[in-house]
Design a protein around this motif. Sequence first.
Motif, short mmCIF file in Angstrom:
data_model
loop_
_atom_site.label_atom_id
_atom_site.label_comp_id
_atom_site.label_asym_id
_atom_site.label_seq_id
_atom_site.Cartn_x
_atom_site.Cartn_y
_atom_site.Cartn_z
N MET A 80 0.75 -1.28 -0.04
CA MET A 80 0.06 0.04 -0.04
C MET A 80 0.79 1.21 0.15
N LEU A 81 2.06 1.19 0.60
CA LEU A 81 2.87 2.36 0.61
C LEU A 81 3.49 2.50 -0.61
N ILE A 82 3.85 1.50 -1.64
CA ILE A 82 4.49 1.72 -2.76
C ILE A 82 3.38 2.24 -3.51
N VAL A 83 2.10 1.72 -3.81
CA VAL A 83 1.17 2.31 -4.32
C VAL A 83 0.83 3.67 -4.21
N ILE A 84 0.65 4.14 -2.92
CA ILE A 84 0.69 5.52 -2.60
C ILE A 84 1.64 6.41 -3.20
N ILE A 85 2.84 6.03 -2.95
CA ILE A 85 4.41 6.82 -3.46
C ILE A 85 4.29 6.90 -5.01
N SER A 86 3.88 5.68 -5.55
CA SER A 86 3.91 5.78 -7.11
C SER A 86 2.82 6.32 -7.69
N SER A 87 1.54 6.50 -6.99
CA SER A 87 0.29 7.32 -7.72
C SER A 87 0.90 8.92 -7.26
N ALA A 88 1.35 9.31 -6.19
CA ALA A 88 1.72 10.42 -5.91
C ALA A 88 2.85 11.05 -6.87
N ALA A 89 4.02 10.30 -7.05
CA ALA A 89 5.25 10.50 -8.08
C ALA A 89 4.55 10.66 -9.27
N GLY A 90 3.55 9.84 -9.89
CA GLY A 90 3.25 9.98 -11.14
C GLY A 90 2.31 11.28 -11.38
N GLY A 91 2.17 11.93 -10.56
CA GLY A 91 1.09 12.97 -10.72
C GLY A 91 -0.49 12.95 -11.40
#
Length: 132
Positions: A118-129
């Motif tokens: 879940m942390l990876i999904v949140i970080i990747s969605s935040a980084a992808g804009g």
Amino acid sequence: MAYPQGPPGEDWGGNTPYNGQSQPPPTGPPPPPQYQPQYGPGYQQPGYQQYARPPQNYLIPAILVTLLCFLPTGIAAIVFATQANAKFNSGDYAGAEQAAGKAKLWTFISLGVGLFVMLIVIISSAAGGGGY
């Protein structure tokens, strides 16, 4: 006054018409009761070994992490939690403790993997804009 007829030779103590003598009262505490086993030697009464406390099996947390976090390791946690109950009920207390420990381990592994994903999904969605 008439006394009731007692069995011949039975001494009830005190000054009675049966023996004509008085006895001194007993001194000291009464003797402890004697245990009289109802079963033969080597036989144990059923239900007396059930005083051991069952180990915490982590079944509810295992089900929750299976549904909410990570399915494969959550299933392992559920399997070990149910084994802990079965082993305890069959009298294998050491095996029940081991199974409960493994259930706890797999529950925490499932929780950790689920939180990590879940942390990876949140970080990747935040980084992808959020763009397409």
